[in-house]
Design an enzyme around this catalytic site. Structure first.
Site, PDB file in Angstrom:
ATOM      1  N   ASP A  13       0.815  -1.218   0.000  1.00 63.26           N
ATOM      2  CA  ASP A  13       0.000   0.000   0.000  1.00 63.26           C
ATOM      3  C   ASP A  13       0.847   1.266   0.000  1.00 63.26           C
ATOM      4  O   ASP A  13       0.424   2.304   0.500  1.00 63.26           O
ATOM      5  CB  ASP A  13      -0.961   0.043   1.213  1.00 63.26           C
ATOM      6  N   GLN A 223       2.236  -6.170  -2.661  1.00 66.21           N
ATOM      7  CA  GLN A 223       2.663  -6.166  -1.243  1.00 66.21           C
ATOM      8  C   GLN A 223       3.963  -5.368  -1.080  1.00 66.21           C
ATOM      9  O   GLN A 223       4.156  -4.394  -1.792  1.00 66.21           O
ATOM     10  CB  GLN A 223       2.811  -7.600  -0.707  1.00 66.21           C
TER      11      GLN A 223
HETATM   12  P1  GDP Z   1      -0.227   0.016  -3.682  1.00 69.64           P
HETATM   13  O1  GDP Z   1      -0.772  -1.308  -3.276  1.00 69.64           O
HETATM   14  O2  GDP Z   1       1.175   0.200  -3.264  1.00 69.64           O
HETATM   15  O3  GDP Z   1      -0.450   0.322  -5.115  1.00 69.64           O
HETATM   16  O4  GDP Z   1      -0.989   1.103  -2.843  1.00 69.64           O
HETATM   17  P2  GDP Z   1      -2.559   1.411  -2.830  1.00 69.64           P
HETATM   18  O5  GDP Z   1      -2.930   1.899  -4.154  1.00 69.64           O
HETATM   19  O6  GDP Z   1      -3.314   0.314  -2.240  1.00 69.64           O
HETATM   20  O7  GDP Z   1      -2.645   2.517  -1.721  1.00 69.64           O
HETATM   21  C1  GDP Z   1      -2.163   3.721  -1.887  1.00 69.64           C
HETATM   22  C2  GDP Z   1      -3.255   4.744  -1.658  1.00 69.64           C
HETATM   23  O8  GDP Z   1      -2.628   5.965  -1.522  1.00 69.64           O
HETATM   24  C3  GDP Z   1      -4.222   4.900  -2.806  1.00 69.64           C
HETATM   25  O9  GDP Z   1      -5.475   5.270  -2.307  1.00 69.64           O
HETATM   26  C4  GDP Z   1      -3.624   6.036  -3.624  1.00 69.64           C
HETATM   27  O10 GDP Z   1      -4.579   6.783  -4.350  1.00 69.64           O
HETATM   28  C5  GDP Z   1      -3.036   6.864  -2.536  1.00 69.64           C
HETATM   29  N1  GDP Z   1      -1.831   7.615  -2.880  1.00 69.64           N
HETATM   30  C6  GDP Z   1      -0.774   7.240  -3.660  1.00 69.64           C
HETATM   31  N2  GDP Z   1       0.158   8.202  -3.659  1.00 69.64           N
HETATM   32  C7  GDP Z   1      -0.304   9.193  -2.858  1.00 69.64           C
HETATM   33  C8  GDP Z   1       0.229  10.456  -2.422  1.00 69.64           C
HETATM   34  O11 GDP Z   1       1.319  10.868  -2.782  1.00 69.64           O
HETATM   35  N3  GDP Z   1      -0.559  11.183  -1.571  1.00 69.64           N
HETATM   36  C9  GDP Z   1      -1.771  10.767  -1.145  1.00 69.64           C
HETATM   37  N4  GDP Z   1      -2.472  11.537  -0.315  1.00 69.64           N
HETATM   38  N5  GDP Z   1      -2.295   9.585  -1.522  1.00 69.64           N
HETATM   39  C10 GDP Z   1      -1.566   8.812  -2.362  1.00 69.64           C
END
Ligand code: GDP
Length: 432
Positions: A13, A223
């Site tokens: 995440d 992950q």
């Molecule tokens: P992943 O599994 O690593 O792809 O992560 P996820 O997508 O599950 O979770 C990341 C969350 O953080 C998502 O809701 C994205 O929209 C959000 N997100 C990603 N980068 C940023 C950021 O720079 N700032 C904020 N506020 N949210 C972000």
């Protein structure tokens, strides 16, 4: 590029989906190489938000090929639901390929996941109950069913006739009451096989050919390093190998091809599930980190994430194990509004300083973080962060520069990308 691996440095995440989408513009192929539907990527394009569990993130780009490689475990019903959803929202899934060697998650895996988790006591990792541990147990134990079996009705029936009675005995031995109906499972899964057959191929041959032709291949990790079965906090992680080497083994390509390995790290730490977490916060800082900038709730499970300060002991391990060539630091906007920002540089344990991530969960649970404090930066609305991202790195607030420069010098790796908001536009390449 041509072969770039993007993976999580912490507990998943980290925002990999968005970084992959950002880089995906230039990719000819996006490859998922490990994990299963227990992963969740969020990709925002314009006002549209997509939450993928199995689908590679490049599916929204019409000219990008998307591969689910052999290291992934496929839940066919879930994958078909994702195919149907992207198609219904105007993005054809014809550029999807699934490895004939990928293992298939069966209904008994999900039942056994719940039963095993219930019996594990303090070893329970907080399973997503997607059947992931049992399907990997079957892969290694050689009870598994692969995509090549799913699309072949005779092979499917033969496998199921052998395996289902054994699984029934296991369910009973674990104290479960579920009754497996072999015929019903066969009918449902034969249908899945029929629908998925057009996508199934030898993806190792496909990818090797593309890499030889110098096509740009983006390997998309799921992950994160600390959840890796080999290098994470055992047993409080996932059942697959999430580190850079898994891109080669999972996709069936030579490690010699992998030339850029980009680690994605949040500007703080968060995780779902059980396990020691030295920099975890419980108070106002926790509320700030959890609720600002879109919220810290799991994409797959919607569970509130545990949150804390960034931990360089963790990131040092991620840099080493993966051989990171660069870092993408996400969620810098979320730290906005805090007067003091803390960075854990080491642990203290029984009078000694620990700089390398310990194997023992006991040591980890007893470890006290050693912090270095930094001045914070203002909380800004997302539009302001997007304006900053458009102007480029020079427009970032000074304390953000200081914070990133410290990460670079402490970890001896360049920060290549900074992310300051959820949308694609709130991402910038750094050439500081
Ligand atoms: P992943 O599994 O690593 O792809 O992560 P996820 O997508 O599950 O979770 C990341 C969350 O953080 C998502 O809701 C994205 O929209 C959000 N997100 C990603 N980068 C940023 C950021 O720079 N700032 C904020 N506020 N949210 C972000």
């Amino acid at each position: 590029m041509p072969a770039t691996v993007v993976l999580g440095c912490q507990f998943g995440d980290e925002g990999k989906g968005k970084i992959i989408d950002f880089l995906g513009e230039r990719a000819d192929v996006v490859v998922r190489f490990q994990g299963g539907a227990n992963a969740g990527h969020t990709v925002q394009v314009g006002d549209e938000l997509f939450a993928f569990h199995l689908m590679p993130s490049g599916i929204l780009r019409p000219r990008t090929l998307n591969v689910i490689a052999g290291g992934v475990v496929v839940e066919p019903g879930q994958l078909l639901a994702e195919i149907d959803e992207v198609e219904a929202r105007g993005h054809p899934a014809k550029n999807l390929r699934i490895s004939d060697r990928a293992h298939v998650v069966m209904p008994y895996h999900k039942i056994l996941d719940g039963l095993e988790e219930g019996l594990k006591g303090s070893l329970a990792a907080g399973s997503t109950r997607r059947g992931i541990a049992p399907v990997f147990e079957d892969k290694v134990g050689k009870w598994g069913l692969r995509m090549c079996d799913l699309v072949d009705p005779d092979a499917l029936r033969e496998r199921l006739s052998l395996v289902v009675p054994i699984k029934q005995r296991l369910i009973q031995a674990y104290g479960g009451t579920d009754v497996l109906d072999l015929e019903a499972i066969y009918t449902e899964y034969a249908l899945y096989g029929k629908r998925l057959a057009p996508f199934v191929t030898d993806t190792s041959v496909l990818l090797d050919g593309m890499l030889k032709r110098r096509k740009r291949v983006l390997f998309e990790g799921a992950q994160g390093t600390l959840l890796c079965i080999d290098h994470g906090i055992y047993p409080y992680g996932t059942s697959s190998n999430c580190t850079a080497g898994a891109a080669a083994t999972g996709a069936g390509v030579s490690p010699r091809y992998l030339d850029t390995i980009l680690g994605v790290a949040k500007a703080f730490t968060s995780r779902v599930g059980a396990g020691p977490f030295p920099t975890e916060q419980q108070d106002d800082v926790a509320t700030h980190l959890r609720e600002t900038g879109g919220g810290e709730y799991g994409t797959t499970t919607h569970r509130p994430r545990r949150v804390g300060w960034i931990d360089l002991v963790i990131l040092r391990a991620a840099v080493r194990v993966n051989g990171l060539t660069g870092l993408a630091v996400t969620k810098l906007d979320v730290l906005g509004g805090l007067d003091r920002i803390r960075v854990c540089t080491a642990y203290r344990h029984h009078g000694t300083t620990v700089k390398e991530f310990p194997a023992s969960t006991k040591v980890l649970a007893e470890a006290e973080p050693v912090y270095r404090d930094f001045k914070g930066w203002p909380e800004l609305p997302e539009d302001d962060w997007i304006r900053i991202a458009k102007k480029g790195p020079r427009a970032l607030p000074r304390p953000v520069h200081r914070y990133l420069a410290f990460l670079e010098s402490a970890l001896k790796v360049r920060v290549d990308i900074a992310s300051v908001g959820r949308s694609r536009a709130a991402t910038m390449a750094l050439h500081r």
